[in-house]
Design a protein around this motif. Structure first.
Motif, mmCIF file in Angstrom:
data_model
loop_
_atom_site.group_PDB
_atom_site.id
_atom_site.type_symbol
_atom_site.label_atom_id
_atom_site.label_comp_id
_atom_site.label_asym_id
_atom_site.label_seq_id
_atom_site.Cartn_x
_atom_site.Cartn_y
_atom_site.Cartn_z
ATOM 1 N N THR A 46 -22.388 -1.056 -8.221
ATOM 2 C CA THR A 46 -22.189 -1.330 -9.641
ATOM 3 C C THR A 46 -23.433 -1.944 -10.278
ATOM 4 O O THR A 46 -23.544 -1.984 -11.497
ATOM 5 C CB THR A 46 -21.003 -2.282 -9.841
ATOM 6 O OG1 THR A 46 -21.226 -3.483 -9.092
ATOM 7 C CG2 THR A 46 -19.714 -1.628 -9.363
ATOM 8 N N ARG A 81 -27.787 -1.137 -18.454
ATOM 9 C CA ARG A 81 -26.904 -0.096 -17.959
ATOM 10 C C ARG A 81 -27.616 1.244 -17.894
ATOM 11 O O ARG A 81 -28.280 1.659 -18.837
ATOM 12 C CB ARG A 81 -25.673 0.019 -18.858
ATOM 13 C CG ARG A 81 -24.602 0.929 -18.291
ATOM 14 C CD ARG A 81 -23.440 1.048 -19.228
ATOM 15 N NE ARG A 81 -23.788 1.796 -20.416
ATOM 16 C CZ ARG A 81 -22.899 2.339 -21.247
ATOM 17 N NH1 ARG A 81 -21.622 2.193 -21.009
ATOM 18 N NH2 ARG A 81 -23.290 2.997 -22.324
ATOM 19 N N LEU A 86 -21.600 7.781 -13.216
ATOM 20 C CA LEU A 86 -21.582 6.400 -12.738
ATOM 21 C C LEU A 86 -22.382 5.527 -13.695
ATOM 22 O O LEU A 86 -23.458 5.915 -14.153
ATOM 23 C CB LEU A 86 -22.183 6.298 -11.340
ATOM 24 C CG LEU A 86 -21.563 7.160 -10.241
ATOM 25 C CD1 LEU A 86 -22.368 7.040 -8.971
ATOM 26 C CD2 LEU A 86 -20.133 6.740 -9.999
ATOM 27 N N ILE A 120 -24.329 2.064 -13.765
ATOM 28 C CA ILE A 120 -24.905 1.085 -12.855
ATOM 29 C C ILE A 120 -25.833 0.179 -13.649
ATOM 30 O O ILE A 120 -26.672 0.649 -14.422
ATOM 31 C CB ILE A 120 -25.680 1.779 -11.709
ATOM 32 C CG1 ILE A 120 -24.746 2.734 -10.958
ATOM 33 C CG2 ILE A 120 -26.276 0.756 -10.757
ATOM 34 C CD1 ILE A 120 -25.435 3.519 -9.874
#
Length: 700
Positions: A198, A256, A279, A281
């Motif tokens: 993450t 991000r 995704l 991250i």
């Protein structure tokens, strides 16, 4: 429909039933005792007792008037996103319409239709898949189970709330039939993200683990994986199917970052929706390494140093040239600082390790040769960041503009320095640029800011870039520019330190420096031309930043491939915003013709699209336990038959081309007639007559 029921025998006792039964037992005991002792009149006594007990029991003839209650059949229609694949939606609509028409023609049958699984923002957020049985149980809350004729489900079989057989006893009291959309020979490929970070450190290697599932693939079959990352070239690699694979990647900016993974679709594949994953991250910088070179000691030097040292995320290297070259005391140039100035180490060996280089009121003194300024220019072109705070020397022959840095500086000095009080203000572009838009105290457009005054500015001609701050005479004050991969900012006054000292109320120097540093580090939130999308509270919120207002609508592509246009509303600060309901799980794609943004609704691997192949397997335990049937709609819609009410579940509730519902024949009593069979007065007369005969016989 009304009907008369046959006569039945009933009792309406005049006294409590237990008392009648007690009297019967006592009378029977006395009669038996009399018969054993051969007492005269025992039979007459028994007759009298029987007549009196009959009066007390009050037998009546019961005749009911009944209203027949309709049987109830439930039709559950699956409207989940997987039902939109191929022609499943058409199959579902046609089957539902035909069943509704056929069931409506069956006498004494009530049809209840339940539509379930339709996507909405809340279900996408929960990611709980298709829930048909939850909707079915809600529909049956007011249905007596002895009136339930059966349940028919139109679905692709991908149901995610199938109960255990023991927990579905209420439903299993009648047959559950499943009509399947789709085809039994379908093939689909799915990309599954097994593990992904993450967050990660910027410019360090990270990795994620994924698996590409394809049940029909051979053990050695391979496919191509595409990894897209913003501002980086696409990465393609060949990966095996049905095995976990580790994919390396890097983040080149803080904040991000979106990564998009995709595998090619198969010929004839059901859907490509689950061939992609996105995704989000967060990139984290270890520490922001800043090189601050102050050309000479001045009042604002400590302010710059304190601002940078106060931030724990900044690793500051600061050098100050302590003595001006015009001070004639015989001190060699190389000794103008307290320690030897490590110019070769800083500007040749370790220059690329710094994230930001700041020249504060620097002038050429012969300390740095042109070769090192060329290094700094290449450092910027290769992605570095340079901030130059100009002092009066920028307008003289000692200016840094007289070095190879002239190629990266966006402002050319005119040779003029203005020494008079002025109030800095935002330019028209500055009110839209994220570095300066909305700075505290900036005031409204056309009005004066509440900042303190400055007293010196260097005049320049703008070669390129964006002027975001200016003087009241529209002279450039803060100029921002992109140079190939790097970024440059120039502040044409050395009096910004007055804001930190609180002069005349001060100004937002700390906030301005923070934004400048983050913009120069290419953080996405401070990009002046950007398109962003995020999901909050079930809504897809879109923001487009631009230095020029745009009226053209955006194109929003939903996960199922459908598109819609969305016009954003300008906020006046360089941003235009809009929102719409995010009612479908998966990847949403937003485009303005130049830029594209992605947003993921629900989980990275939505449960709804974990497996979209039509199958009867998941519902088979419920179907078998209820003695229902599973049939493919592509083979035709089966006939509907009403079977007679059995004890329990019907032995035969389906056949090769038909499915059955139970005829319950339930009713409600709407009228009741009770006719006494033993009138009290007549029975009392007979009882008295029996007693008199008994007395007469015993008197002889």
């Amino acid at each position: 429909m009304m009907e008369n029921a046959p006569l039945t025998l009933d009792f309406a006792p005049l006294i409590p039933l237990w008392a009648v039964l007690a009297l019967c037992a006592a009378s029977a005991a006395l009669l038996l005792f009399g018969l054993i002792r051969r007492a005269r009149g025992s039979l007459l006594r028994g007759l009298a007792a029987l007549l009196l007990l009959t009066v007390l029991a009050n037998p009546v003839a019961r005749k009911e008037e009944r209203a027949t209650l309709p049987d109830i059949a439930v039709l559950v229609v699956d409207e989940s996103p997987s039902q939109g694949i191929e022609n499943r939606a058409v199959q579902t609509a046609e089957a539902a319409a035909a069943l509704t028409e056929r069931l409506g023609r069956i006498p004494n049958l009530e049809l209840r239709t339940v539509k379930a699984g339709a996507p909405d923002a809340e279900s996408a957020k929960r990611d709980d898949g298709t829930r048909l049985f939850s909707a079915l149980n809600m529909a049956l809350t007011d249905v007596p189970r002895h009136r339930l004729a059966g349940t028919i489900m139109i679905t692709d079989g991908q149901v995610h709330d199938v109960p255990e057989t023991a927990a579905a006893a209420d439903i299993l009291g009648a047959p559950v039939h499943v009509l399947l959309t789709g085809r039994p020979d379908e093939r689909d490929r799915r990309l599954v993200v097994v593990n992904a970070p993450t967050f990660g450190m910027v410019n360090q290697q990270l990795s994620l683990t994924l698996r590409i599932e394809d049940p029909a693939a051979g053990p050695t079959e391979m496919t191509e994986l595409l990894l897209r990352q913003q501002d980086r070239p696409d990465l393609r690699q060949s990966v095996p199917l049905n095995r976990e694979v580790t994919v390396p990647f890097r983040l080149d900016r803080a904040g991000r970052s979106l990564l998009e993974l995709e595998v090619p679709a198969l010929p004839g594949e059901l859907t490509a929706m689950n061939n992609r994953a996105a995704l989000s991250i967060n990139g984290i910088r270890d520490r922001l390494r800043v090189l601050l070179v102050t050309g000479e000691a001045h009042a604002g030097e400590r302010v710059w140093r304190n601002l940078l040292k106060a931030d724990p995320n900044v690793d500051l290297v600061h050098f100050t040239i302590l003595r001006p070259p015009d001070k004639q005391d015989g001190t060699p140039i190389r000794e103008l600082s307290l320690i030897a100035f490590p110019i070769r180490e800083l500007f040749e060996i370790k220059l690329s390790e710094f994230d930001l280089v700041i020249f504060d009121r620097y002038r050429r003194r012969g300390i740095l040769p042109n070769a090192y300024f060329e290094n700094i220019a290449r450092y910027v072109e290769n992605g570095g960041a340079l901030l130059e705070v100009s002092g009066p020397a920028y307008a003289t022959p000692l200016s840094l503009y007289r070095t190879p840095l002239a190629d990266v500086f966006p402002g050319r000095p005119t040779g003029t320095v203005r020494h008079e009080a002025f109030q800095p203000q935002l330019s028209a572009l500055g009110r839209r640029h994220p570095v300066t838009a909305g700075l505290p105290g900036a005031g409204e457009a056309g009005g004066l800011p509440s900042w303190s005054r400055w007293f010196r500015t260097v005049n320049v001609d703008v070669k390129r870039g964006h002027v975001v701050m200016e003087t009241p005479l529209a002279e450039p004050l803060l100029l921002l520019d992109r140079v190939q991969k790097g970024r440059v900012a120039q502040l044409y006054s050395d009096h910004v330190w007055l804001w930190s000292r609180g002069f005349e109320g001060g100004g937002p120097q700390a906030e301005l420096l923070r934004r400048l540093a983050h913009w120069m580090m290419k953080e996405p939130d401070l990009e002046e031309e950007a398109l962003r999308a995020d999901v909050r509270d079930g809504r897809l919120e879109i923001e487009r930043r631009s230095m020029t207002p745009r009226e053209a609508p955006l194109t929003v592509t939903r996960p199922d491939g459908s598109q819609r246009q969305l016009t954003l509303q300008e906020r006046g600060d360089g941003a235009a915003t809009g929102a719409l309901a995010a009612d479908l799980p998966g990847i949403w794609r937003i485009s303005d013709g130049e830029r594209e943004a992605l947003a993921t609704v629900g989980a990275v691997n939505p449960r709804e699209f974990a497996d979209v192949r039509a199958t009867p397997a998941k519902l088979q335990p419920i179907v078998a336990a209820s003695q229902g049937a599973s049939k493919w709609l592509r083979d035709g819609l089966p006939d509907i038959r009403m079977t007679e009410r059995p004890r329990g579940v019907a032995r035969e509730s389906s056949g090769r081309d038909w499915i059955g519902l139970i005829r319950r024949e339930d009713y409600a009593v709407v009228g009741l007639t009770l006719t006494p069979l033993a009138p009290a007065l007549a029975m009392l007369v007979l009882a008295v007559a029996a007693l008199m005969l008994m007395w007469r016989r015993e008197s002889k």
